[in-house]
Design a protein around this motif. Structure first.
Motif, PDB file in Angstrom:
ATOM      1  N   PRO A   1       0.789  -1.236   0.000  1.00 47.08           N
ATOM      2  CA  PRO A   1       0.000   0.000   0.000  1.00 47.08           C
ATOM      3  C   PRO A   1       0.818   1.282   0.000  1.00 47.08           C
ATOM      4  O   PRO A   1       0.316   2.333  -0.382  1.00 47.08           O
ATOM      5  CB  PRO A   1      -0.825  -0.121   1.285  1.00 47.08           C
ATOM      6  N   GLY A   2       2.060   1.267   0.459  1.00 47.65           N
ATOM      7  CA  GLY A   2       2.869   2.481   0.500  1.00 47.65           C
ATOM      8  C   GLY A   2       2.643   3.285   1.767  1.00 47.65           C
ATOM      9  O   GLY A   2       1.935   2.871   2.690  1.00 47.65           O
ATOM     10  N   GLY A   3       3.255   4.471   1.803  1.00 43.48           N
ATOM     11  CA  GLY A   3       3.118   5.339   2.964  1.00 43.48           C
ATOM     12  C   GLY A   3       3.979   4.953   4.141  1.00 43.48           C
ATOM     13  O   GLY A   3       3.696   5.350   5.282  1.00 43.48           O
ATOM     14  N   TYR A   4       5.062   4.191   3.901  1.00 45.19           N
ATOM     15  CA  TYR A   4       5.940   3.789   5.002  1.00 45.19           C
ATOM     16  C   TYR A   4       6.859   4.939   5.402  1.00 45.19           C
ATOM     17  O   TYR A   4       7.350   5.692   4.555  1.00 45.19           O
ATOM     18  CB  TYR A   4       6.780   2.569   4.608  1.00 45.19           C
ATOM     19  N   ASP A   5       7.101   5.039   6.707  1.00 45.40           N
ATOM     20  CA  ASP A   5       8.046   6.039   7.212  1.00 45.40           C
ATOM     21  C   ASP A   5       9.489   5.620   6.963  1.00 45.40           C
ATOM     22  O   ASP A   5      10.353   6.465   6.721  1.00 45.40           O
ATOM     23  CB  ASP A   5       7.843   6.237   8.720  1.00 45.40           C
ATOM     24  N   VAL A   6       9.735   4.308   7.058  1.00 43.04           N
ATOM     25  CA  VAL A   6      11.090   3.772   6.927  1.00 43.04           C
ATOM     26  C   VAL A   6      11.023   2.490   6.099  1.00 43.04           C
ATOM     27  O   VAL A   6      10.139   1.656   6.304  1.00 43.04           O
ATOM     28  CB  VAL A   6      11.716   3.446   8.308  1.00 43.04           C
ATOM     29  N   VAL A   7      11.974   2.344   5.170  1.00 36.88           N
ATOM     30  CA  VAL A   7      12.185   1.089   4.459  1.00 36.88           C
ATOM     31  C   VAL A   7      13.582   0.596   4.792  1.00 36.88           C
ATOM     32  O   VAL A   7      14.551   1.358   4.700  1.00 36.88           O
ATOM     33  CB  VAL A   7      12.036   1.250   2.931  1.00 36.88           C
ATOM     34  N   CYS A   8      13.691  -0.673   5.203  1.00 33.36           N
ATOM     35  CA  CYS A   8      14.974  -1.257   5.580  1.00 33.36           C
ATOM     36  C   CYS A   8      15.327  -2.412   4.649  1.00 33.36           C
ATOM     37  O   CYS A   8      14.449  -3.198   4.272  1.00 33.36           O
ATOM     38  CB  CYS A   8      14.923  -1.818   7.003  1.00 33.36           C
ATOM     39  N   TYR A   9      16.608  -2.491   4.309  1.00 31.18           N
ATOM     40  CA  TYR A   9      17.112  -3.649   3.569  1.00 31.18           C
ATOM     41  C   TYR A   9      18.491  -3.956   4.139  1.00 31.18           C
ATOM     42  O   TYR A   9      19.486  -3.363   3.742  1.00 31.18           O
ATOM     43  CB  TYR A   9      17.171  -3.352   2.073  1.00 31.18           C
ATOM     44  N   PHE A  10      18.522  -4.874   5.087  1.00 29.84           N
ATOM     45  CA  PHE A  10      19.761  -5.225   5.769  1.00 29.84           C
ATOM     46  C   PHE A  10      20.431  -6.422   5.098  1.00 29.84           C
ATOM     47  O   PHE A  10      19.785  -7.425   4.803  1.00 29.84           O
ATOM     48  CB  PHE A  10      19.491  -5.556   7.240  1.00 29.84           C
ATOM     49  N   ASN A  11      21.735  -6.319   4.863  1.00 30.75           N
ATOM     50  CA  ASN A  11      22.558  -7.460   4.466  1.00 30.75           C
ATOM     51  C   ASN A  11      22.001  -8.198   3.252  1.00 30.75           C
ATOM     52  O   ASN A  11      21.751  -9.391   3.310  1.00 30.75           O
ATOM     53  CB  ASN A  11      22.709  -8.419   5.654  1.00 30.75           C
ATOM     54  N   GLY A  12      21.817  -7.464   2.137  1.00 31.13           N
ATOM     55  CA  GLY A  12      21.314  -8.159   0.959  1.00 31.13           C
ATOM     56  C   GLY A  12      21.336  -7.357  -0.331  1.00 31.13           C
ATOM     57  O   GLY A  12      21.239  -7.923  -1.408  1.00 31.13           O
TER      58      GLY A  12
END
Length: 258
Positions: free
Chosen positions: A98-109
């Motif tokens: 849906p979107g509208g995220y405050d933070v997007v994380c992508y760790f170790n990849g």
């Protein structure tokens, strides 16, 4: 990228019992997010969420988390699902959110696929998922350290008491022309069944070029937990040259440093 599901599903079976819990690494990531973004709570999207343990550590701190994982590890992650944590087994290149995220994380990849694939993902983060003014936290593979590991071999003995049921062997190599590492693993008694992951490494200068036109801009670099002044002279920087196989890029929606 056909190798991705099989590699992470197989390695998840090998060492999942040892590393799928919520421990210091996962809570450290949650604390890092608080240092960079503030206490929150936030709506967070975690890409490549693996066993879901980092997502669980974020949910522990009151955040609302959506975790996306393509491999069988998502099935293990479901044990952490609850009112503040939703786990989706899906491909983050095609998943609809849906979107509208405050933070997007992508760790170790980050780095699976081509430069075009990375830009496509970065555009999805900026254009579909991250709210205006939001922040993305992305671990980026560091070419200098991976290059130093070229040709390395390692054997890891089984240790059932710690959750490692298999004796494994690893071979690492590096392509200096395309700035890619290859990381090959196999059970010691099954050398003909080796599996390999391949990843693109980016120096900080390469990353800045990659970000052009994606809707994201580099706000901070964190190396070994320290904020790096990217405008200073870093000749001989020991962490980037010899220690840190990845660094954290803090990316801002539409530009601007945090």
């Amino acid at each position: 990228m056909d190798w991705v599901r099989d590699f992470y599903s197989t390695t998840g079976r090998w060492w999942g019992p040892a590393i799928s819990g919520v421990g210091d690494r996962e809570r450290g990531r949650a604390e890092l997010l608080a240092q960079v973004c503030g206490a929150g709570p936030y709506r967070i999207l975690e890409l490549g969420a693996g066993f879901g343990n980092t997502a669980a550590a974020l949910a522990e701190r009151g955040h609302e988390v959506t975790a996306v994982e393509i491999s069988d590890r998502a099935e293990q992650a479901q044990r952490y699902a609850g009112p503040r944590l939703r786990v989706l087994r899906d491909d983050f290149y095609t998943v609809e959110l849906p979107g509208g995220y405050d933070v997007v994380c992508y760790f170790n990849g980050f780095g699976i696929g081509t430069d075009a694939d990375q830009r496509r993902l970065l555009r999805r983060i900026a254009g579909e998922w991250l709210r205006p003014g939001g922040t993305a936290l992305v671990d980026v593979m560091n070419p200098f350290v991976w290059a130093g590991w070229a040709g390395d071999r390692e054997r890891r003995e089984a240790d059932p008491s710690r959750g490692y049921a298999y004796t494994l062997e690893e071979r690492t190599d590096f392509d200096p022309v395309h700035s890619r590492y290859t990381d090959t693993w196999w059970q010691a008694d099954r050398p003909d069944e080796a599996i390999t992951q391949v990843g693109r490494c980016y120096s900080p200068a390469d990353l800045i070029l990659l970000l052009e036109g994606t809707g994201l801009a580099l706000g901070q670099l964190r190396v070994d937990g320290e904020v790096l002044d990217r405008h200073a002279d870093h000749a001989g920087h020991p962490a980037l040259l010899r220690r840190a196989h990845e660094y954290l890029a803090v990316l801002q929606h539409g530009g601007g440093a945090p």
